[in-house]
Design a protein around this motif. Structure first.
Motif, PDB file in Angstrom:
ATOM      1  N   MET A 103       0.841  -1.197   0.000  1.00 24.25           N
ATOM      2  CA  MET A 103       0.000   0.000   0.000  1.00 24.25           C
ATOM      3  C   MET A 103       0.880   1.252   0.000  1.00 24.25           C
ATOM      4  SD  MET A 103      -3.021   1.029   2.699  1.00 24.25           S
ATOM      5  CE  MET A 103      -3.944   2.537   2.515  1.00 24.25           C
ATOM      6  N   THR A 104       0.574   2.198  -0.903  1.00 28.01           N
ATOM      7  CA  THR A 104       1.360   3.424  -1.009  1.00 28.01           C
ATOM      8  C   THR A 104       1.106   4.312   0.201  1.00 28.01           C
ATOM      9  OG1 THR A 104       1.141   3.339  -3.409  1.00 28.01           O
ATOM     10  CG2 THR A 104       1.854   5.417  -2.449  1.00 28.01           C
ATOM     11  N   PRO A 105       2.192   4.749   0.880  1.00 25.79           N
ATOM     12  CA  PRO A 105       1.991   5.611   2.042  1.00 25.79           C
ATOM     13  C   PRO A 105       1.388   6.949   1.647  1.00 25.79           C
ATOM     14  CG  PRO A 105       4.317   5.509   1.431  1.00 25.79           C
ATOM     15  CD  PRO A 105       3.610   4.476   0.618  1.00 25.79           C
ATOM     16  N   VAL A 106       0.559   7.504   2.520  1.00 34.13           N
ATOM     17  CA  VAL A 106      -0.085   8.788   2.264  1.00 34.13           C
ATOM     18  C   VAL A 106       0.924   9.902   2.513  1.00 34.13           C
ATOM     19  CG1 VAL A 106      -1.895  10.374   2.984  1.00 34.13           C
ATOM     20  CG2 VAL A 106      -2.355   7.915   2.861  1.00 34.13           C
ATOM     21  N   THR A 107       1.050  10.821   1.568  1.00 31.76           N
ATOM     22  CA  THR A 107       1.974  11.941   1.685  1.00 31.76           C
ATOM     23  C   THR A 107       1.200  13.193   2.057  1.00 31.76           C
ATOM     24  OG1 THR A 107       3.411  10.992  -0.006  1.00 31.76           O
ATOM     25  CG2 THR A 107       3.701  13.327   0.484  1.00 31.76           C
ATOM     26  N   THR A 108       1.620  13.834   3.141  1.00 32.43           N
ATOM     27  CA  THR A 108       0.986  15.084   3.553  1.00 32.43           C
ATOM     28  C   THR A 108       2.020  16.201   3.543  1.00 32.43           C
ATOM     29  OG1 THR A 108       1.380  14.671   5.898  1.00 32.43           O
ATOM     30  CG2 THR A 108      -0.709  13.888   4.979  1.00 32.43           C
ATOM     31  N   ALA A 109       1.542  17.431   3.422  1.00 37.48           N
ATOM     32  CA  ALA A 109       2.439  18.582   3.399  1.00 37.48           C
ATOM     33  C   ALA A 109       1.686  19.802   3.893  1.00 37.48           C
ATOM     34  CB  ALA A 109       2.958  18.824   1.981  1.00 37.48           C
ATOM     35  N   ARG A 110       2.426  20.722   4.509  1.00 36.23           N
ATOM     36  CA  ARG A 110       1.850  22.017   4.884  1.00 36.23           C
ATOM     37  C   ARG A 110       2.412  23.056   3.912  1.00 36.23           C
ATOM     38  NH1 ARG A 110      -1.200  24.274   8.473  1.00 36.23           N
ATOM     39  NH2 ARG A 110      -1.415  22.301   9.596  1.00 36.23           N
TER      40      ARG A 110
END
Length: 249
Positions: A1-8
């Motif tokens: 499963m592709t990890p979720v990428t978050t950014a501010r």
């Protein structure tokens, strides 16, 4: 499963929808967005100068700068969330697009001329109005192909050529001659979404489609409907495919 990428990232609300691959010219004159550009200029030129664009659901792209009329007691709105109410996240659509500012040019009067390009779809998670400009936390949305995207892209391109011919008044100078169109389904889907003359809610639905095939399927319906309408209208000028009008802010 592709990890979720978050950014501010800095948040730039617009009364229009930005798609991956779309060129976005901006004319920056409000102080909150000037501050954003000054901050982006601190990023090394070799690194992407990224901010996120979201379409406004309920609010004003340009904040009021004078007492309201006809009520002379109306107070000017100030600060990074001016024009977007007490809970800014409610004023924005929840799916937007990251923009990479290739050019940020400051004018003598302190305003900025910016040229950016949409890159990646993102989901808006939270909005922070505590600084000089809005920032937000985003989750990147992967582009899934869906079923039958290749065949759908071919059909959409055919429908798009017909639509553009109608839009241009069936002149010889249309997209079917002299312009090489892409064949990668996701690129086709975003190109058509950006170029079609549709209102913001329709473009927003295309941006947030769950996969490429769903977006293409919706575009096919829209193009056929719009082409039928154009048959009964006077000739209209052609539109620029990948460039939006310069947005004031």
């Amino acid at each position: 499963m592709t990890p979720v990428t978050t950014a501010r990232l800095p948040l730039f609300p617009l009364n229009s929808v930005l798609f991956p691959g779309l060129v976005l010219p901006l004319n920056i004159f409000e102080e909150r967005y000037r501050a954003m550009m000054r901050e982006l200029l601190k990023t090394d030129e070799e690194e992407p100068r990224r901010f996120a664009v979201v379409a406004i659901r309920d609010g004003r792209e340009v904040a009021p700068t004078a007492p309201g009329m006809p009520d002379p007691t109306t107070v000017m709105e100030r600060g990074p969330a001016a024009g977007f109410g007490p809970d800014p996240i409610q004023a924005f659509h929840q799916v937007g697009c990251i923009a990479d500012a290739a050019t940020i040019r400051e004018r003598a009067d302190g305003s900025f001329e910016v040229l950016a390009t949409g890159t990646t779809r993102v989901k808006l998670l939270s909005v922070d109005a505590s600084g000089p400009f809005l920032t937000a936390e985003f989750e990147e949305i992967p582009e899934e192909p869906g079923d039958g995207a290749g065949a759908l892209a071919e059909g959409v391109l055919r429908a798009f050529r017909t639509y553009q011919q109608r839009l241009a008044g069936a002149r010889e100078r249309t997209l079917s001659t002299g312009t090489e169109l892409p064949d990668e389904p996701s690129v086709v889907s975003y190109l058509v979404a950006a170029a079609a003359v549709l209102d913001t809610p329709a473009k927003q639905r295309l941006l947030q489609a769950p996969d490429t095939a769903t977006r293409l399927r919706e575009e096919l319906k829209l193009l056929r409907t719009e082409t039928a309408v154009l048959r009964h209208l006077p000739s209209l000028p052609m539109v620029d495919l990948t460039r939006q009008p310069t947005s004031p802010n």
